[in-house]
Scaffold this motif. Structure first.
Motif, PDB file in Angstrom:
ATOM      1  N   GLU A  81      22.518   6.204  -0.562  1.00 34.80           N
ATOM      2  CA  GLU A  81      22.360   4.768   0.407  1.00 34.80           C
ATOM      3  C   GLU A  81      21.189   3.932  -0.409  1.00 34.80           C
ATOM      4  N   THR A  82      21.371   2.530  -0.940  1.00 42.45           N
ATOM      5  CA  THR A  82      20.473   2.058  -1.475  1.00 42.45           C
ATOM      6  C   THR A  82      20.772   0.921  -1.123  1.00 42.45           C
ATOM      7  N   ASN A  83      20.037  -0.423  -1.490  1.00 51.74           N
ATOM      8  CA  ASN A  83      20.127  -1.669  -1.049  1.00 51.74           C
ATOM      9  C   ASN A  83      20.601  -2.050  -2.475  1.00 51.74           C
ATOM     10  N   VAL A  84      22.388  -2.807  -2.089  1.00 55.05           N
ATOM     11  CA  VAL A  84      23.225  -3.522  -2.435  1.00 55.05           C
ATOM     12  C   VAL A  84      22.617  -4.525  -3.151  1.00 55.05           C
ATOM     13  N   ALA A  85      21.793  -5.042  -2.641  1.00 53.52           N
ATOM     14  CA  ALA A  85      21.415  -6.503  -3.625  1.00 53.52           C
ATOM     15  C   ALA A  85      21.122  -6.315  -4.505  1.00 53.52           C
ATOM     16  N   ASN A  86      19.973  -5.598  -4.415  1.00 52.95           N
ATOM     17  CA  ASN A  86      18.742  -4.888  -5.424  1.00 52.95           C
ATOM     18  C   ASN A  86      18.820  -3.512  -6.368  1.00 52.95           C
ATOM     19  N   ASP A  87      19.748  -2.812  -6.033  1.00 47.34           N
ATOM     20  CA  ASP A  87      19.850  -1.031  -6.262  1.00 47.34           C
ATOM     21  C   ASP A  87      18.465  -0.667  -6.049  1.00 47.34           C
ATOM     22  N   ARG A  88      17.852  -1.360  -5.397  1.00 48.75           N
ATOM     23  CA  ARG A  88      16.529  -0.609  -4.805  1.00 48.75           C
ATOM     24  C   ARG A  88      16.878   0.516  -3.782  1.00 48.75           C
ATOM     25  N   LYS A  89      16.581   1.489  -3.041  1.00 49.84           N
ATOM     26  CA  LYS A  89      16.422   2.647  -1.890  1.00 49.84           C
ATOM     27  C   LYS A  89      15.812   1.390  -0.714  1.00 49.84           C
ATOM     28  N   ILE A  90      16.171   1.715   0.924  1.00 51.17           N
ATOM     29  CA  ILE A  90      15.100   1.213   1.386  1.00 51.17           C
ATOM     30  C   ILE A  90      14.384   2.419   2.621  1.00 51.17           C
ATOM     31  N   GLY A  91      13.742   2.284   3.495  1.00 53.17           N
ATOM     32  CA  GLY A  91      13.351   3.753   4.068  1.00 53.17           C
ATOM     33  C   GLY A  91      12.205   4.045   4.032  1.00 53.17           C
ATOM     34  N   GLN A  92      12.567   5.314   4.287  1.00 50.89           N
ATOM     35  CA  GLN A  92      11.876   6.874   3.546  1.00 50.89           C
ATOM     36  C   GLN A  92      11.572   7.264   2.448  1.00 50.89           C
ATOM     37  N   TRP A  93      10.188   7.313   1.921  1.00 54.13           N
ATOM     38  CA  TRP A  93      10.282   7.952   0.937  1.00 54.13           C
ATOM     39  C   TRP A  93      11.144   9.590   0.613  1.00 54.13           C
ATOM     40  N   SER A  94      11.631   9.457  -0.479  1.00 49.15           N
ATOM     41  CA  SER A  94      11.784  11.240  -1.100  1.00 49.15           C
ATOM     42  C   SER A  94      10.302  11.389  -1.538  1.00 49.15           C
ATOM     43  N   LYS A  95      10.385  12.857  -1.146  1.00 44.49           N
ATOM     44  CA  LYS A  95       9.027  13.937  -2.264  1.00 44.49           C
ATOM     45  C   LYS A  95       9.308  13.194  -2.940  1.00 44.49           C
ATOM     46  N   GLU A  96      10.454  13.303  -4.202  1.00 43.63           N
ATOM     47  CA  GLU A  96      10.688  13.278  -5.509  1.00 43.63           C
ATOM     48  C   GLU A  96      10.149  11.547  -5.839  1.00 43.63           C
ATOM     49  N   GLU A  97      10.030  10.012  -4.547  1.00 39.03           N
ATOM     50  CA  GLU A  97       9.818   9.434  -5.290  1.00 39.03           C
ATOM     51  C   GLU A  97       8.278   9.111  -5.158  1.00 39.03           C
ATOM     52  N   HIS A  98       7.543   9.603  -3.690  1.00 40.48           N
ATOM     53  CA  HIS A  98       6.227  10.055  -4.585  1.00 40.48           C
ATOM     54  C   HIS A  98       5.784  10.828  -4.742  1.00 40.48           C
ATOM     55  N   ASN A  99       6.144  12.099  -5.465  1.00 37.97           N
ATOM     56  CA  ASN A  99       5.948  12.386  -6.644  1.00 37.97           C
ATOM     57  C   ASN A  99       5.826  11.610  -7.829  1.00 37.97           C
ATOM     58  N   ARG A 100       6.878  10.748  -8.166  1.00 39.31           N
ATOM     59  CA  ARG A 100       6.138   9.946  -9.270  1.00 39.31           C
ATOM     60  C   ARG A 100       5.769   9.164  -9.363  1.00 39.31           C
ATOM     61  N   PHE A 101       5.781   8.452  -7.672  1.00 42.97           N
ATOM     62  CA  PHE A 101       4.206   7.520  -7.280  1.00 42.97           C
ATOM     63  C   PHE A 101       3.076   7.654  -7.566  1.00 42.97           C
ATOM     64  N   LEU A 102       3.075   9.387  -7.547  1.00 39.83           N
ATOM     65  CA  LEU A 102       1.453   9.568  -7.411  1.00 39.83           C
ATOM     66  C   LEU A 102       1.141  10.078  -9.349  1.00 39.83           C
ATOM     67  N   ALA A 103       2.225  10.279 -10.245  1.00 35.33           N
ATOM     68  CA  ALA A 103       1.794  10.311 -10.977  1.00 35.33           C
ATOM     69  C   ALA A 103       1.782   9.208 -12.344  1.00 35.33           C
ATOM     70  N   ALA A 104       2.637   7.917 -11.460  1.00 35.14           N
ATOM     71  CA  ALA A 104       2.223   7.100 -12.397  1.00 35.14           C
ATOM     72  C   ALA A 104       1.833   6.148 -11.977  1.00 35.14           C
ATOM     73  N   LEU A 105       0.990   6.635 -10.779  1.00 37.34           N
ATOM     74  CA  LEU A 105      -0.564   5.657 -10.312  1.00 37.34           C
ATOM     75  C   LEU A 105      -1.926   6.630 -11.228  1.00 37.34           C
ATOM     76  N   LEU A 106      -1.871   7.438 -11.483  1.00 42.75           N
ATOM     77  CA  LEU A 106      -2.507   8.874 -12.014  1.00 42.75           C
ATOM     78  C   LEU A 106      -2.630   8.547 -13.502  1.00 42.75           C
ATOM     79  N   ALA A 107      -1.129   7.582 -14.038  1.00 41.99           N
ATOM     80  CA  ALA A 107      -1.231   7.632 -15.662  1.00 41.99           C
ATOM     81  C   ALA A 107      -1.179   6.234 -15.755  1.00 41.99           C
ATOM     82  N   HIS A 108      -0.907   5.122 -15.361  1.00 34.04           N
ATOM     83  CA  HIS A 108      -0.983   3.629 -15.023  1.00 34.04           C
ATOM     84  C   HIS A 108      -1.986   2.925 -14.069  1.00 34.04           C
ATOM     85  N   GLY A 109      -3.189   3.655 -13.519  1.00 33.53           N
ATOM     86  CA  GLY A 109      -3.756   3.200 -12.187  1.00 33.53           C
ATOM     87  C   GLY A 109      -2.803   2.184 -11.274  1.00 33.53           C
ATOM     88  N   LYS A 110      -3.696   0.967 -11.290  1.00 36.09           N
ATOM     89  CA  LYS A 110      -3.366  -0.325  -9.907  1.00 36.09           C
ATOM     90  C   LYS A 110      -1.828  -0.650 -10.668  1.00 36.09           C
TER      91      LYS A 110
END
Length: 145
Positions: A81-110
């Protein structure tokens, strides 16, 4: 002066909240965590990024259609299930997305653009909003604990 051994949930929560505020300023993060030195904080960050990347690669492999024993599995309607207009998901974040977010945050700051590129499934606005909500959640948990 820092504690030794495994990080407690409280220390880790303070660490994650401080990373959003201070990026890779290990000294400032150490002051927020209070029980760990800047060197311990940096080492924790490195190990945590490694762990998040490893977990997300594991989950990505399973989602690409290859199961744990090499079996092929189809994605369910909910998984795709994705937002067809821009191929981005909507709704609650999955554990995988959150883990990727945290790893990127540590690697790239803000650097929201780089974090968004690493997460892959969310817009810059969604990533920034997720970060804001995550900070509030960390602060709330810190107050409760």
């Amino acid at each position: 002066d820092g504690s030794t051994g495994r990080w407690t949930d409280e220390e880790h929560s303070a660490f994650l909240s401080a990373v959003l505020e201070h990026g890779k300023d290990w000294k400032a993060i150490s002051k927020c965590v209070k029980t760990r030195t800047p060197v311990q904080v940096r080492t924790h960050a490195q190990k945590y990024v490694k762990k998040m990347v490893k977990e997300s690669q594991k989950e990505e492999g399973a989602k690409d259609g290859v199961g744990a024993k090499g079996s092929i599995r189809l994605k369910s309607q909910n998984e795709t299930e994705t937002n067809v207009a821009n191929d981005r998901k909507i709704g609650q974040w999955s554990k995988e997305e959150h883990n990727r977010f945290l790893a990127a945050l540590l690697a790239h700051g803000k650097d929201w653009k780089k974090i968004t590129a690493y997460v892959k499934t969310r817009t810059i606005l969604q990533v920034r909003t997720h970060a804001q909500k995550y900070v509030l959640r960390c602060k709330r948990l810190k107050l409760q604990g």
